[in-house]
Motif scaffolding. Structure first.
Motif, PDB file in Angstrom:
ATOM      1  N   VAL A   1     -71.792  81.395 -31.235  1.00  0.00           N
ATOM      2  CA  VAL A   1     -70.726  80.490 -30.818  1.00  0.00           C
ATOM      3  C   VAL A   1     -70.465  79.510 -31.952  1.00  0.00           C
ATOM      4  O   VAL A   1     -71.394  78.842 -32.425  1.00  0.00           O
ATOM      5  CB  VAL A   1     -71.107  79.728 -29.532  1.00  0.00           C
ATOM      6  CG1 VAL A   1     -70.038  78.707 -29.176  1.00  0.00           C
ATOM      7  CG2 VAL A   1     -71.303  80.708 -28.379  1.00  0.00           C
ATOM      8  N   PHE A   2     -69.206  79.446 -32.390  1.00  0.00           N
ATOM      9  CA  PHE A   2     -68.853  78.620 -33.537  1.00  0.00           C
ATOM     10  C   PHE A   2     -67.609  77.805 -33.215  1.00  0.00           C
ATOM     11  O   PHE A   2     -66.696  78.294 -32.548  1.00  0.00           O
ATOM     12  CB  PHE A   2     -68.597  79.484 -34.772  1.00  0.00           C
ATOM     13  CG  PHE A   2     -69.748  80.401 -35.112  1.00  0.00           C
ATOM     14  CD1 PHE A   2     -70.779  79.983 -35.927  1.00  0.00           C
ATOM     15  CD2 PHE A   2     -69.797  81.688 -34.592  1.00  0.00           C
ATOM     16  CE1 PHE A   2     -71.843  80.817 -36.219  1.00  0.00           C
ATOM     17  CE2 PHE A   2     -70.855  82.540 -34.879  1.00  0.00           C
ATOM     18  CZ  PHE A   2     -71.878  82.100 -35.699  1.00  0.00           C
ATOM     19  N   TYR A   3     -67.576  76.584 -33.719  1.00  0.00           N
ATOM     20  CA  TYR A   3     -66.410  75.722 -33.543  1.00  0.00           C
ATOM     21  C   TYR A   3     -65.636  75.700 -34.850  1.00  0.00           C
ATOM     22  O   TYR A   3     -66.131  75.246 -35.878  1.00  0.00           O
ATOM     23  CB  TYR A   3     -66.830  74.318 -33.116  1.00  0.00           C
ATOM     24  CG  TYR A   3     -67.306  74.298 -31.682  1.00  0.00           C
ATOM     25  CD1 TYR A   3     -66.423  74.028 -30.647  1.00  0.00           C
ATOM     26  CD2 TYR A   3     -68.627  74.618 -31.365  1.00  0.00           C
ATOM     27  CE1 TYR A   3     -66.853  74.048 -29.317  1.00  0.00           C
ATOM     28  CE2 TYR A   3     -69.064  74.644 -30.049  1.00  0.00           C
ATOM     29  CZ  TYR A   3     -68.166  74.364 -29.032  1.00  0.00           C
ATOM     30  OH  TYR A   3     -68.578  74.392 -27.730  1.00  0.00           O
ATOM     31  N   GLY A   4     -64.425  76.224 -34.806  1.00  0.00           N
ATOM     32  CA  GLY A   4     -63.635  76.376 -36.013  1.00  0.00           C
ATOM     33  C   GLY A   4     -63.809  77.770 -36.583  1.00  0.00           C
ATOM     34  O   GLY A   4     -64.568  78.610 -36.079  1.00  0.00           O
ATOM     35  N   CYS A  28     -67.958  84.332 -30.702  1.00  0.00           N
ATOM     36  CA  CYS A  28     -66.996  83.490 -29.990  1.00  0.00           C
ATOM     37  C   CYS A  28     -66.670  82.286 -30.873  1.00  0.00           C
ATOM     38  O   CYS A  28     -67.583  81.536 -31.267  1.00  0.00           O
ATOM     39  CB  CYS A  28     -67.568  83.032 -28.646  1.00  0.00           C
ATOM     40  SG  CYS A  28     -66.452  81.976 -27.712  1.00  0.00           S
ATOM     41  N   PHE A  29     -65.396  82.114 -31.186  1.00  0.00           N
ATOM     42  CA  PHE A  29     -64.933  81.019 -32.044  1.00  0.00           C
ATOM     43  C   PHE A  29     -63.995  80.131 -31.225  1.00  0.00           C
ATOM     44  O   PHE A  29     -63.036  80.628 -30.618  1.00  0.00           O
ATOM     45  CB  PHE A  29     -64.230  81.568 -33.279  1.00  0.00           C
ATOM     46  CG  PHE A  29     -65.115  82.439 -34.123  1.00  0.00           C
ATOM     47  CD1 PHE A  29     -65.874  81.901 -35.144  1.00  0.00           C
ATOM     48  CD2 PHE A  29     -65.218  83.806 -33.874  1.00  0.00           C
ATOM     49  CE1 PHE A  29     -66.723  82.695 -35.916  1.00  0.00           C
ATOM     50  CE2 PHE A  29     -66.055  84.612 -34.630  1.00  0.00           C
ATOM     51  CZ  PHE A  29     -66.802  84.051 -35.653  1.00  0.00           C
ATOM     52  N   ALA A  73     -69.262  74.876 -20.892  1.00  0.00           N
ATOM     53  CA  ALA A  73     -69.512  75.992 -19.982  1.00  0.00           C
ATOM     54  C   ALA A  73     -70.991  76.318 -20.062  1.00  0.00           C
ATOM     55  O   ALA A  73     -71.595  76.224 -21.141  1.00  0.00           O
ATOM     56  CB  ALA A  73     -68.669  77.212 -20.356  1.00  0.00           C
ATOM     57  N   PRO A  74     -71.626  76.665 -18.962  1.00  0.00           N
ATOM     58  CA  PRO A  74     -73.063  76.947 -18.966  1.00  0.00           C
ATOM     59  C   PRO A  74     -73.447  77.968 -20.034  1.00  0.00           C
ATOM     60  O   PRO A  74     -72.836  79.030 -20.150  1.00  0.00           O
ATOM     61  CB  PRO A  74     -73.320  77.494 -17.559  1.00  0.00           C
ATOM     62  CG  PRO A  74     -72.242  76.882 -16.713  1.00  0.00           C
ATOM     63  CD  PRO A  74     -71.039  76.810 -17.608  1.00  0.00           C
ATOM     64  N   GLY A  75     -74.452  77.624 -20.822  1.00  0.00           N
ATOM     65  CA  GLY A  75     -74.993  78.537 -21.814  1.00  0.00           C
ATOM     66  C   GLY A  75     -74.390  78.416 -23.196  1.00  0.00           C
ATOM     67  O   GLY A  75     -75.029  78.796 -24.178  1.00  0.00           O
ATOM     68  N   LEU A  76     -73.177  77.892 -23.327  1.00  0.00           N
ATOM     69  CA  LEU A  76     -72.520  77.881 -24.632  1.00  0.00           C
ATOM     70  C   LEU A  76     -73.247  77.008 -25.641  1.00  0.00           C
ATOM     71  O   LEU A  76     -73.425  77.394 -26.805  1.00  0.00           O
ATOM     72  CB  LEU A  76     -71.067  77.396 -24.490  1.00  0.00           C
ATOM     73  CG  LEU A  76     -70.013  78.444 -24.130  1.00  0.00           C
ATOM     74  CD1 LEU A  76     -68.655  77.793 -23.995  1.00  0.00           C
ATOM     75  CD2 LEU A  76     -69.965  79.562 -25.172  1.00  0.00           C
ATOM     76  N   GLU A  77     -73.647  75.820 -25.232  1.00  0.00           N
ATOM     77  CA  GLU A  77     -74.241  74.876 -26.175  1.00  0.00           C
ATOM     78  C   GLU A  77     -75.471  75.454 -26.865  1.00  0.00           C
ATOM     79  O   GLU A  77     -75.680  75.258 -28.065  1.00  0.00           O
ATOM     80  CB  GLU A  77     -74.601  73.574 -25.466  1.00  0.00           C
ATOM     81  CG  GLU A  77     -75.126  72.495 -26.404  1.00  0.00           C
ATOM     82  CD  GLU A  77     -75.388  71.186 -25.695  1.00  0.00           C
ATOM     83  OE1 GLU A  77     -75.889  70.244 -26.346  1.00  0.00           O
ATOM     84  OE2 GLU A  77     -75.094  71.089 -24.484  1.00  0.00           O
ATOM     85  N   GLY A  78     -76.279  76.191 -26.134  1.00  0.00           N
ATOM     86  CA  GLY A  78     -77.494  76.746 -26.709  1.00  0.00           C
ATOM     87  C   GLY A  78     -77.253  77.829 -27.740  1.00  0.00           C
ATOM     88  O   GLY A  78     -78.157  78.156 -28.520  1.00  0.00           O
ATOM     89  N   PHE A  79     -76.040  78.382 -27.785  1.00  0.00           N
ATOM     90  CA  PHE A  79     -75.735  79.443 -28.753  1.00  0.00           C
ATOM     91  C   PHE A  79     -74.889  78.946 -29.923  1.00  0.00           C
ATOM     92  O   PHE A  79     -74.408  79.758 -30.720  1.00  0.00           O
ATOM     93  CB  PHE A  79     -75.019  80.600 -28.057  1.00  0.00           C
ATOM     94  CG  PHE A  79     -75.882  81.327 -27.064  1.00  0.00           C
ATOM     95  CD1 PHE A  79     -77.073  81.917 -27.463  1.00  0.00           C
ATOM     96  CD2 PHE A  79     -75.513  81.414 -25.734  1.00  0.00           C
ATOM     97  CE1 PHE A  79     -77.871  82.591 -26.552  1.00  0.00           C
ATOM     98  CE2 PHE A  79     -76.302  82.077 -24.810  1.00  0.00           C
ATOM     99  CZ  PHE A  79     -77.491  82.671 -25.226  1.00  0.00           C
ATOM    100  N   THR A  80     -74.712  77.632 -30.041  1.00  0.00           N
ATOM    101  CA  THR A  80     -73.947  77.099 -31.171  1.00  0.00           C
ATOM    102  C   THR A  80     -74.639  77.462 -32.476  1.00  0.00           C
ATOM    103  O   THR A  80     -75.827  77.193 -32.666  1.00  0.00           O
ATOM    104  CB  THR A  80     -73.813  75.567 -31.057  1.00  0.00           C
ATOM    105  OG1 THR A  80     -73.169  75.240 -29.824  1.00  0.00           O
ATOM    106  CG2 THR A  80     -73.001  75.014 -32.214  1.00  0.00           C
TER     107      THR A  80
END
Length: 552
Positions: free
Chosen positions: A355-358, A460-461, A344-351
């Protein structure tokens, strides 16, 4: 931990020896007397002491020194040890400067030279200052310290690596006083973070995981170049294979790129695992398994990334990203899966910056009284929602389907339904993320009505399905169209064995298209994605390995 230090600095060798002698005579059994012959040398000694996490009780500095006088030194020393007591040594002609120092830079006392006899003119002053320091000392530091920025993805990566490997650390913000003092001691600025300071005073600037691992008690170098069994991946399947392999006499090495436990190790609470009626955290379960594997003699290598697998006769060679390799009779692939990236636009830059995976458990206390958004409807998302609800004002679960019942265990659905601060949003997806330094808002879309709304949040997880980490096995073992490793009967197409299979038997149940290489757990095609089944497959793989070795 070393005794607290009393540091003296004087450019006159005779005076320096005299003050050190007198201090050592009375305080040497309780304090470490450190002597320097210039202000810069004294500051360098203080930097080393600071990085080692040790204490400084009293600073004694001569007023008249070249390049850096005593007042300038004490002023600089305050940046490193603000609670240390400060004494200025002066001649009679410098008493006015000494009085100004007391008023201007908070010098605690000044002493006229010579101070003989010390029992009357030196020790009473030092005794009083030590009593005052003991009442409010700098606490000695024995754990690792990490200095970084709150919204730095690189700082988060270091903290997450340490936390997932159960390494205790102290987190300090670069703009906090203690964080600034450590950066100053290391000769760095806020632009150089993350900084990791080990208990022995070693400074690691922006370290990679492979650089960091040896300094925090993790092993990265194999003790041998040949084993009976190499297990790649230290999740439940890999730990199960390692425990059973080592306990049954196989020379076993377990390779892990990030941390033992895999995704299961990040689970805040697993309540349906056999033998734990009150539930157990993923970290607790995998730490017990890790200790069990080590007890039986498994060798555990951390922060090592496997990039190639080759066959050399009956030997299987595993190559690492640094060009090194190890060999073994057999291999168990237990690399598990990684969470799929949400596009989704913008999400990758906030990893790593909201924004966290897991389930990033290290961030939970920072979510206090804030809104948290969780994307996904499987058990991992449900466990994270229950966990974060202890801290957050409200937890929002976003799912694209109509309910959680298709993908989540009923015990979790009941817990979520009964929890007043958890809200499930069906038919909802993220279509944009926005913010400056970190995530600040999400744009959400109702997939039925296309209605758009904005959610103000910093957290956001994401748990939206899994992808196998098998790209490095391309053209090595056969995989299904999703990248999962094919094993056993799934390799037999129309009754035909896989191409290149030279043995007079069919592949064993968990064996891949390369003889002697087995797959267990989530990485295996058509496996049951549960912790218990992964552990079982790891144990089963070892049983099949014995059959394989006996036939060689």
């Amino acid at each position: 931990m070393a005794n607290p230090a009393i540091l003296t600095v004087d450019d006159d060798p005779a005076v320096s020896r005299a003050v050190s002698r007198d201090l050592r005579r009375r305080y040497g059994d309780r304090y470490r007397i450190v002597r320097a012959d210039s202000g810069e040398a004294a500051l360098e000694a203080l930097r080393e002491i600071k990085l080692r996490g040790e204490q400084v009780a009293v600073l004694v500095a001569d007023y008249r020194m070249p390049q850096m006088n005593g007042i300038q030194f004490l002023e600089a020393a305050m940046d490193l040890f603000p609670l240390a007591r400060r004494i200025l040594l002066t001649a009679y002609a410098d008493t006015e400067a000494a009085i100004d120092a007391i008023n201007l830079v908070d010098v605690d006392h000044y002493l006229l030279k010579p101070w003989n006899p010390p029992e009357e003119k030196l020790y009473p002053v030092i005794d009083a200052l030590l009593d005052a320091w003991i009442a409010t000392p700098d606490r000695p530091v024995t754990e690792i310290r990490v200095v970084g920025h709150r919204w730095s993805a690189e700082s988060y990566a270091v903290r997450d690596f340490l936390a997932r490997n159960l390494v205790s650390y102290r987190w300090l913000l670069a703009d906090d006083p203690e964080g600034r003092r450590l950066l100053t001691a290391a000769g760095l600025t806020e632009n150089d973070v993350p900084l990791v300071v080990t208990p022995d005073g070693k400074s690691l600037v922006q370290p990679s995981e492979i650089d960091l691992a040896p300094h925090v008690g993790l092993t990265t170098t194999p003790a041998s170049d040949f084993y009976d069994l190499v297990v790649v991946g230290a999740g439940p399947a890999g730990l199960g294979a390692a425990v059973y392999g080592a306990s049954e006499g196989l020379r076993t090495v377990l390779i892990e790129q990030r941390a033992t436990g895999g995704q299961a190790g990040q689970s805040s609470r697993i309540e349906n695992y056999l033998g734990f009626p009150d539930g157990v955290s993923g970290a607790q379960l995998t730490e017990r398994a890790r200790r069990q594997a080590l007890k039986f003699g498994t060798e555990l290598l951390s922060a090592r990334e496997a990039v190639a697998l080759e066959a050399g006769g009956s030997t299987r060679v595993l190559r690492f990203d640094d060009g090194t390799s190890i060999a073994a009779h057999t291999v168990v692939l237990a690399t598990g899966v990684s969470y799929r990236m949400l596009r989704a636009p913008g999400l990758e830059g906030f990893t790593g910056r909201g924004v966290f995976y897991g389930s990033a458990s290290t961030e939970a206390p920072s979510c206090l009284d804030q809104d948290v958004y969780i994307v996904g409807g499987a058990n991992s998302a449900g466990q994270a929602a229950v966990y974060f609800s202890r801290y957050a004002a409200r937890v929002h679960i976003l799912i694209r389907g109509d309910s959680l019942e298709r993908s989540m265990s009923s015990y979790l659905i009941k817990q979520i339904a009964a929890h007043p601060t958890i809200q499930v949003h069906p038919y909802t997806e993220i279509c944009q993320a926005e913010g400056d330094e970190h995530l600040e808002r999400l744009t959400l879309r109702d997939t039925r009505t296309n209605q758009i709304r904005t959610a103000e949040t910093t957290w956001c997880f994401i748990f939206i399905g899994a992808e196998p980490r098998t790209a490095w096995l391309d053209s090595v073992v056969e995989r299904d169209r999703h990248g999962f490793v094919l094993t056993g009967p799934d390799l037999l197409s129309g009754g035909q064995r896989p191409a290149g299979w030279a043995l007079p038997r069919d592949p064993y149940h968990l064996e891949s298209s390369m003889p002697g290489v087995f797959a267990a757990g989530d990485v295996r095609s058509e496996s049951v994605k549960r912790v218990a089944s992964a552990v079982g497959e790891g144990a089963m793989a070892v049983s099949l390995i014995h059959r394989y070795l006996e036939a060689q």
